[in-house]
Design a protein around this motif. Structure first.
Motif, PDB file in Angstrom:
ATOM      1  N   GLY A   1     -67.705-101.386  35.635  1.00  0.00           N
ATOM      2  CA  GLY A   1     -66.750-102.496  35.602  1.00  0.00           C
ATOM      3  C   GLY A   1     -67.448-103.803  35.880  1.00  0.00           C
TER       4      GLY A   1
ATOM      5  N   MET B   1     -60.031-113.718  39.923  1.00  0.00           N
ATOM      6  CA  MET B   1     -61.038-112.869  39.284  1.00  0.00           C
ATOM      7  C   MET B   1     -60.356-111.867  38.357  1.00  0.00           C
ATOM      8  SD  MET B   1     -64.509-111.108  40.839  1.00  0.00           S
ATOM      9  CE  MET B   1     -63.958-110.932  42.423  1.00  0.00           C
TER      10      MET B   1
ATOM     11  N   GLY C   1     -66.645-108.208  37.205  1.00  0.00           N
ATOM     12  CA  GLY C   1     -65.724-109.261  37.643  1.00  0.00           C
ATOM     13  C   GLY C   1     -66.083-110.567  36.954  1.00  0.00           C
ATOM     14  N   LEU C   2     -65.095-111.145  36.271  1.00  0.00           N
ATOM     15  CA  LEU C   2     -65.290-112.471  35.682  1.00  0.00           C
ATOM     16  C   LEU C   2     -64.624-113.489  36.605  1.00  0.00           C
ATOM     17  CD1 LEU C   2     -65.834-114.550  33.298  1.00  0.00           C
ATOM     18  CD2 LEU C   2     -63.550-113.947  32.476  1.00  0.00           C
TER      19      LEU C   2
ATOM     20  N   HIS D   1     -68.439-123.006  43.842  1.00  0.00           N
ATOM     21  CA  HIS D   1     -67.881-122.057  44.802  1.00  0.00           C
ATOM     22  C   HIS D   1     -66.551-122.555  45.341  1.00  0.00           C
ATOM     23  CE1 HIS D   1     -72.085-120.663  44.979  1.00  0.00           C
ATOM     24  NE2 HIS D   1     -71.536-119.498  45.253  1.00  0.00           N
ATOM     25  N   ALA D   2     -65.552-121.696  45.310  1.00  0.00           N
ATOM     26  CA  ALA D   2     -64.268-122.018  45.937  1.00  0.00           C
ATOM     27  C   ALA D   2     -63.951-120.912  46.929  1.00  0.00           C
ATOM     28  CB  ALA D   2     -63.182-122.117  44.878  1.00  0.00           C
TER      29      ALA D   2
ATOM     30  N   PHE E   1     -60.251-118.168  44.644  1.00  0.00           N
ATOM     31  CA  PHE E   1     -60.447-118.230  43.196  1.00  0.00           C
ATOM     32  C   PHE E   1     -59.866-116.966  42.576  1.00  0.00           C
ATOM     33  CE2 PHE E   1     -63.995-115.181  42.816  1.00  0.00           C
ATOM     34  CZ  PHE E   1     -64.413-115.104  44.140  1.00  0.00           C
TER      35      PHE E   1
END
Ligand code: 4AD
Ligand code: MG
Length: 462
Positions: free
Chosen positions: A429, A245, A431-432, A239-240, A243
Motif C-alpha cells: 500500500g 492522506m 500514502g499520498l 509540513h502541516a 493534513f
C-alpha cells in the motif's frame, strides 16, 4: 436563480432571456449615466459582467454606491457581446442590494500577498487564486474517490483516535480529557492514563494504514481518505500538523503492483482536474507557475522513473558539494536531495525504492539482502516526496523479529500480528499526501495555501 457556471457552459440556453443571478460584487465602475459590475457567485471561476443604466433602474443612485464585497441580486436580460472580451453581459432591469460591504473590507481590488491572505483565511476563498485552489482541491478529492470506486476498492473509515504509532516516529498528538473533577494530569508531566477516558494512552493517528491492512485482508482492495495528524517540529513549506492522506492497501500484491497503482492514480487525478477545471488550471499556468500545463501534460504522457535508494545515494554523493546536508548510504534523504533527483536528474516523477531498513517503519518487508526494505517513495519536481509506500512484511517470524529490534510492545500489536497468522498474504500500500498532491497540481509552493484553515508549528488560527 441562475448560476453563473450554467451561463458560461451553455450560453445558448440563456441568451435573450430574463434571468436572476445572485452574487458578490468583485468590482464596480460607473460614470454619470451607466456602470459595470463584475459579479461572482462562487459557482464559476469567471465573473459575469452586469451593465446598469440610469432610467432603467429605480435605484440607480444606490447602485453607483455599491462597494467591493457587497451581496446583490440582479434581474436582467443576458445579451451577447461579440466584440468584447467577455462573451455576454447581463443588462440589469432590477438590482436588489442584500448587504453593502463597508470600506474597511480587507479584500479590495488589488494584488494581495499570500502571506497577508493567510491572516484572513476566512475571506481568502473569495480571491481568484484561492477560489481556484479550493475548487481544484474539491475536484481532486472527488477524482480520487472516482478512481478507486471504478476499480472496486472499498472505502474504509479508519479511526482518528488510536493507541498505536503507525510510523514509529513518535510525532503524535496526545488525546486526553479535560474533565476537571477527574483530572488526567496528576502532577506536572505525569498523566495517570488509568483515570483517563480510554484508560490508556491515546493519540491522534499519523496514518490509517495498520487498520487499513486489516480491511485489505478482508476486502482485497481498500483505501482510506481522511485527516491525519503529525507533531513534526519542522516549520517548512510542505509540513502541516493536520493534513489529509489517501491510503490504498492491496492484497495479493507486491511493491511493483503498488507503484503501478500509484502512477495510474496520480495520472487519473491530473487528467480529471485538467478536464474539469480548465479555467482554474489556465489561471495557475498564467499567474502562479508558468510551465505548469506543459509539465502536467508530460507527466500524464510519460512513464515515471525508477531508481533504488542505493543508486540515488551514488548520484547524490557525486554532487555532494551542492547540498547543505551530508549524504552517505544509510541517511534519510532531505528535501534538497529529493528535489535534486527529481528536478535536476530526471525532470519528472521518480520512484525511489529499497531504502535501508533502519530509516523505515517496522511493517515494511525486509528484502533478501537483509539490509533494505521493499519501500517506495514517489518524488516529484517542485514538491519532493508526495507518496510513501511499501510492501508489508507478511512473514510472521520476520515481523516479530523486526518488532523486537525496534522495541515495539508486541502485546499492543497482537491484532496486527494476527493478520499474518490468519490468512496472511503478500500485500502492499501507500500514502499520498493530499495537500502535496494539490501543490503539485497547482504550482502553489506553500502547504499553508492549499489548506482552508492550516495548522502548522506555532500556528492554529481560526
Ligand atoms: O511517508 P509517510 O509517512 O507514509 C505513511 O504514513 C504510510 N503509513 C503510508 C502507507 O503506506 N499507507 O506519509 C505519506 C505521505 C508523504 O509522502 C507525504 O506526502 C505526506 O504523507 N505527509 C505529509 N504531508 C503534509 N504534512 C506532513 N507533516 C506530512 N507528513 C507526511
Ligand atoms: Mg515518507
Amino acid at each position: 436563480y441562475t448560476e453563473i457556471k450554467r451561463l458560461f457552459r451553455s450560453p445558448d440556453e440563456y441568451i435573450g432571456k430574463t434571468i436572476t443571478v445572485p452574487g458578490w460584487v468583485r468590482t464596480v465602475r460607473d460614470s454619470k449615466t451607466f456602470g459595470f459590475i463584475e459579479l461572482n457567485d462562487g459557482t464559476f471561476f469567471k465573473n459575469l459582467q452586469v451593465v446598469f443604466e440610469d432610467g432603467k433602474l429605480d435605484n440607480f443612485k444606490e447602485i453607483t454606491k455599491l462597494s467591493v464585497g457587497s451581496s446583490i441580486e440582479v434581474e436582467g436580460e443576458l445579451v451577447e457581446t461579440p466584440n468584447a472580451k467577455q462573451p455576454f453581459e447581463l443588462k440589469a432591469k432590477r438590482i436588489l442590494v442584500e448587504s453593502f460591504c463597508p470600506a474597511d473590507y480587507q479584500l479590495q481590488k488589488k494584488r494581495h500577498s499570500f502571506e497577508f491572505l493567510r491572516t484572513i483565511s476566512h475571506l481568502r476563498p473569495r480571491t481568484n487564486t484561492f477560489s481556484a485552489v479550493f475548487r481544484v482541491r474539491s475536484l481532486a478529492a472527488f477524482a480520487i474517490h472516482k478512481f478507486f470506486n471504478e476499480r472496486g476498492f472499498v472505502y474504509v473509515h479508519t479511526p482518528l483516535i488510536t493507541g498505536s504509532d503507525c510510523e514509529g516516529a513518535g510525532q503524535m498528538f496526545r488525546v486526553t480529557t479535560l474533565d476537571m473533577k477527574n483530572p488526567p494530569r496528576q502532577k506536572e508531566g505525569d498523566i495517570d492514563y488509568s483515570k483517563d477516558f480510554f484508560e490508556k494512552e491515546t493519540s491522534l493517528t499519523v496514518s490509517g494504514q495498520l487498520t487499513g491492512e486489516a480491511y485489505a485482508l478482508a476486502f482485497k482492495n481498500i483505501y482510506t481518505f481522511g485527516p491525519t495528524f503529525r507533531a513534526e517540529n519542522s516549520n517548512t513549506a510542505r509540513h502541516a500538523a493536520e493534513f489529509w492522506m489517501i491510503e490504498p492497501e492491496i492484497a495479493f500484491a507486491d511493491l511493483k503492483d503498488d507503484m503501478i497503482l500509484a502512477e495510474e492514480m496520480l495520472k487519473y487525478v491530473i487528467n480529471y482536474v485538467l478536464e474539469n477545471a480548465p479555467e482554474e488550471m489556465q489561471f495557475f499556468n498564467s499567474f502562479v507557475d508558468k510551465g505548469l500545463l506543459e509539465r502536467l501534460a508530460n507527466v500524464v504522457n510519460s512513464d515515471f522513473a525508477h531508481i533504488t535508494y542505493t543508486e540515488a545515494i551514488e548520484i547524490l554523493e557525486k554532487n555532494k558539494d551542492k547540498f547543505e546536508y551530508p549524504v552517505e548510504w544509510g541517511v534519510d534523504l532531505q528535501t534538497e536531495h529529493e528535489r535534486y533527483i527529481t528536478e535536476q536528474v530526471y525532470k519528472k516523477p521518480v520512484f525511489v525504492t529499497d531504502y535501508p531498513k533502519e530509516i523505515k517503519a517496522f511493517y515494511m518487508r525486509v528484502n533478501d539482502d537483509n539490509k533494505t526494505v521493499a519501500a517506495m517513495d514517489l518524488l516529484v519536481p517542485g514538491v519532493g516526496e508526495i507518496i510513501g509506500g511499501s510492501q508489508r512484511e507478511e512473514r510472521l517470524d520476520t515481523l516479530e523479529k523486526r518488532m523486537d529490534e525496534m522495541g515495539l510492545n508486541k502485546e499492543d500489536y497482537q491484532w496486527y500480528i494476527d493478520l499474518r497468522k490468519y490468512g496472511g498474504t503478500k500485500h502492499a500500500g501507500f500514502g499520498l499526501g493530499f495537500e502535496r498532491a494539490i501543490m503539485y497540481l497547482t504550482g502553489i509552493t506553500n502547504i499553508r495555501d492549499v489548506i482552508p484553515f492550516p495548522r502548522t508549528t506555532g500556528s492554529c488560527e481560526f
